[in-house]
Write a protein that holds these residues in place. Structure first.
Motif, PDB file in Angstrom:
ATOM      1  N   UNK A 224      40.501  51.141  47.711  1.00 26.30           N
ATOM      2  CA  UNK A 224      39.179  50.841  48.277  1.00 26.30           C
ATOM      3  C   UNK A 224      38.270  52.063  48.214  1.00 26.30           C
ATOM      4  N   UNK A 225      38.808  53.236  48.593  1.00 28.64           N
ATOM      5  CA  UNK A 225      38.003  54.457  48.538  1.00 28.64           C
ATOM      6  C   UNK A 225      37.547  54.758  47.113  1.00 28.64           C
ATOM      7  N   UNK A 226      38.420  54.555  46.143  1.00 25.49           N
ATOM      8  CA  UNK A 226      38.061  54.827  44.752  1.00 25.49           C
ATOM      9  C   UNK A 226      37.048  53.811  44.237  1.00 25.49           C
ATOM     10  N   UNK A 227      37.249  52.559  44.567  1.00 29.96           N
ATOM     11  CA  UNK A 227      36.350  51.512  44.073  1.00 29.96           C
ATOM     12  C   UNK A 227      34.934  51.677  44.631  1.00 29.96           C
ATOM     13  N   UNK A 228      34.817  52.110  45.875  1.00 33.57           N
ATOM     14  CA  UNK A 228      33.507  52.187  46.526  1.00 33.57           C
ATOM     15  C   UNK A 228      32.803  53.526  46.320  1.00 33.57           C
ATOM     16  N   UNK A 229      33.445  54.493  45.701  1.00 31.98           N
ATOM     17  CA  UNK A 229      32.839  55.825  45.562  1.00 31.98           C
ATOM     18  C   UNK A 229      31.608  55.754  44.667  1.00 31.98           C
ATOM     19  N   UNK A 265      25.092  40.534  42.866  1.00 30.77           N
ATOM     20  CA  UNK A 265      25.824  41.669  42.295  1.00 30.77           C
ATOM     21  C   UNK A 265      26.773  42.285  43.321  1.00 30.77           C
ATOM     22  N   UNK A 266      26.302  42.448  44.559  1.00 29.79           N
ATOM     23  CA  UNK A 266      27.154  43.022  45.605  1.00 29.79           C
ATOM     24  C   UNK A 266      28.338  42.122  45.913  1.00 29.79           C
ATOM     25  N   UNK A 267      28.136  40.808  45.867  1.00 33.68           N
ATOM     26  CA  UNK A 267      29.231  39.872  46.124  1.00 33.68           C
ATOM     27  C   UNK A 267      30.298  39.969  45.051  1.00 33.68           C
ATOM     28  N   UNK A 268      29.890  39.987  43.789  1.00 38.32           N
ATOM     29  CA  UNK A 268      30.853  40.066  42.696  1.00 38.32           C
ATOM     30  C   UNK A 268      31.604  41.388  42.726  1.00 38.32           C
ATOM     31  N   UNK A 269      30.892  42.474  42.980  1.00 40.76           N
ATOM     32  CA  UNK A 269      31.526  43.791  42.985  1.00 40.76           C
ATOM     33  C   UNK A 269      32.476  43.945  44.181  1.00 40.76           C
ATOM     34  N   UNK A 270      32.207  43.236  45.261  1.00 40.51           N
ATOM     35  CA  UNK A 270      33.074  43.319  46.446  1.00 40.51           C
ATOM     36  C   UNK A 270      34.327  42.458  46.313  1.00 40.51           C
ATOM     37  N   UNK A 271      34.340  41.518  45.373  1.00 38.09           N
ATOM     38  CA  UNK A 271      35.465  40.583  45.275  1.00 38.09           C
ATOM     39  C   UNK A 271      36.812  41.261  45.019  1.00 38.09           C
ATOM     40  N   UNK A 273      37.991  44.137  45.927  1.00 38.50           N
ATOM     41  CA  UNK A 273      38.482  44.742  47.166  1.00 38.50           C
ATOM     42  C   UNK A 273      38.907  43.660  48.157  1.00 38.50           C
ATOM     43  N   UNK A 274      38.110  42.604  48.268  1.00 40.98           N
ATOM     44  CA  UNK A 274      38.446  41.532  49.191  1.00 40.98           C
ATOM     45  C   UNK A 274      39.728  40.810  48.766  1.00 40.98           C
ATOM     46  N   UNK A 275      39.875  40.580  47.470  1.00 34.90           N
ATOM     47  CA  UNK A 275      41.085  39.918  46.975  1.00 34.90           C
ATOM     48  C   UNK A 275      42.315  40.789  47.213  1.00 34.90           C
ATOM     49  N   UNK A 276      42.190  42.084  46.923  1.00 34.44           N
ATOM     50  CA  UNK A 276      43.321  42.993  47.147  1.00 34.44           C
ATOM     51  C   UNK A 276      43.684  43.066  48.626  1.00 34.44           C
ATOM     52  N   UNK A 277      42.672  43.124  49.487  1.00 34.07           N
ATOM     53  CA  UNK A 277      42.945  43.161  50.924  1.00 34.07           C
ATOM     54  C   UNK A 277      43.575  41.888  51.430  1.00 34.07           C
ATOM     55  N   UNK A 278      43.111  40.735  50.926  1.00 32.25           N
ATOM     56  CA  UNK A 278      43.686  39.454  51.356  1.00 32.25           C
ATOM     57  C   UNK A 278      45.115  39.294  50.859  1.00 32.25           C
TER      58      UNK A 278
END
Length: 294
Positions: A224-229, A265-271, A273-278
Motif C-alpha cells: 500500500x505504501x509503495x502503490x500510493x507513493x 481515475x481515482x476509483x480504478x487506481x484504488x482498486x 489496494x482494495x482488492x489486496x486488502x479484501x
C-alpha cells in the motif's frame, strides 16, 4: 408463562451495577466505532458514485445524488477521448510495488529473526537506528536522491523506484516482523535445532508458517505504501516510469477540474489496494493483533 426453568432464573440473579455500566460502555464504544467507520467510508462511496455521473451532474452545487448514471468518466480514463492509455502507469505501479514488497520481505524476515529469536548484541540500538531513518522528511532527501539518480543515469527508471520503495518500507517492516516473530514458540525452534535444521530450513518450514499472518500484514502495508507513493515518483520519473498516482495528477489541468473523470481515475487506481486488502483481510487482522491477547 415463561419457559425458563425456575432454578435457572434464580441462579441468574440481579444484574450488578458494574455489569450494566460495562454493557452501556460497550454499546457506546460500538456506536462510536460504527460512526467512525461510516465517516471514513462516506468519501469513498461519494467518489465512486460521482465517477458514474456526467461532468455536468458531478459539478452541480449541491451535488446531485439522484442524477443519471454514465460511464463517460471511465471512458475518458481509458483514453476514449484523449488516446492516452493508463496501462503503462498501472503496470509501472504494480511492478514497483510487488518487486519492492518481495525484496522488503526477503530482507526484513532474516533481520527480524536476528533481532527477536536470535537477538544480536545491543539489538535495541539497532531497532532505534531503523526507526531513526523514518524521522527524516521525504522532501529533505529529495534533492540528494535526484542528484544521485541523475549522475548514475537512473532517472525515469522503474528500478530506481524499486530501490527507493524498498529502503522506505524496510524499517517499518523490520519493526513489524520483530513483533510477530517474538511470538514464535521457542520450543519449536529448539526442537528444529535438535533435529539438525539449519537457518534456511528453520525460516522456511518453522518460522514462516507460524508467522504467516504477520508476514501477510507486513507485505500488504508495504504494498500500500509503495502503490500510493507520489513525491519521488512525481519528481524522479517521466514518460517511461511514471506510476498511477503521477498519472492521476495529470487529470488536474489548466482547463479545470473534471470531477467525474478524476473520480473515475481515482476509483480504478484504488482498486488494486482494495482488492489486496479484501483478499488478505483475515491475515491482516491476525497479523496486526498478533501478541495483543495472551
Amino acid at each position: 408463562m415463561s419457559s425458563t426453568p425456575l432454578s435457572l432464573r434464580r441462579s441468574r440473579g440481579p444484574v450488578s451495577p458494574d455489569a450494566r455500566r460495562r454493557r452501556r460502555t460497550g454499546s457506546l464504544l460500538g456506536l462510536v466505532a460504527w460512526l467512525c467507520g461510516i465517516a471514513f467510508f462516506l468519501p469513498v462511496a461519494w467518489m465512486v458514485l460521482t465517477s458514474f455521473h456526467s461532468e455536468t451532474d458531478a459539478a452541480t452545487n449541491p451535488p446531485s445524488v439522484g442524477a443519471g448514471l454514465s460511464l463517460h468518466g471511465y471512458q475518458e480514463f481509458f483514453g476514449a477521448g484523449t488516446g492516452v492509455s493508463p496501462w503503462p502507469p498501472l503496470i509501472n505501479s504494480l511492478t514497483a510495488s510487488v518487486v519492492s514488497t518481495l525484496v522488503v520481505l526477503l530482507l526484513a524476515v532474516p533481520a527480524a529473526y536476528a533481532l527477536s529469536i536470535k537477538p544480536v548484541r545491543k539489538w535495541s540500538d539497532v531497532m532505534f537506528f531503523f526507526l531513526s531513518t523514518k524521522m527524516l522528511p521525504l522532501v529533505a532527501g529529495l534533492l540528494p536522491v535526484y542528484l544521485v539518480a541523475q549522475n548514475t543515469g537512473m532517472l525515469d527508471s522503474i528500478w530506481l523506484l524499486v530501490i527507493l520503495y524498498t529502503s522506505m518500507n524496510l524499517p517499518i517492516a523490520v519493526w513489524m516482523m520483530r513483533s510477530f516473530l517474538s511470538e514464535v514458540p521457542v520450543e519449536m525452534l529448539e526442537a528444529a535445532s535438535i533435529d539438525g535444521a539449519g537457518l534456511h530450513t528453520t525460516l522456511l518450514r518453522i518460522v514462516a508458517p507460524v508467522a504467516m499472518p504477520g508476514i501477510a500484514a507486513t507485505a500488504l502495508i508495504s504494498f500500500i505504501f509503495s502503490w500510493n507513493e507520489l513525491l519521488f515518483a512525481r519528481v524522479l520519473t517521466g514518460i517511461v516510469a511514471g506510476t498511477s498516482p503521477v498519472f492521476l495528477t495529470g487529470f488536474v489541468t489548466s482547463q479545470g477540474l473534471f470531477l467525474a473523470k478524476v473520480c473515475a481515475a481515482a476509483t480504478v487506481i484504488s482498486l488494486p489496494v482494495l482488492i489486496a486488502g479484501f483478499a488478505a483481510q483475515d491475515k491482516l487482522v491476525q497479523g496486526l493483533s498478533l501478541g495483543a491477547v495472551k
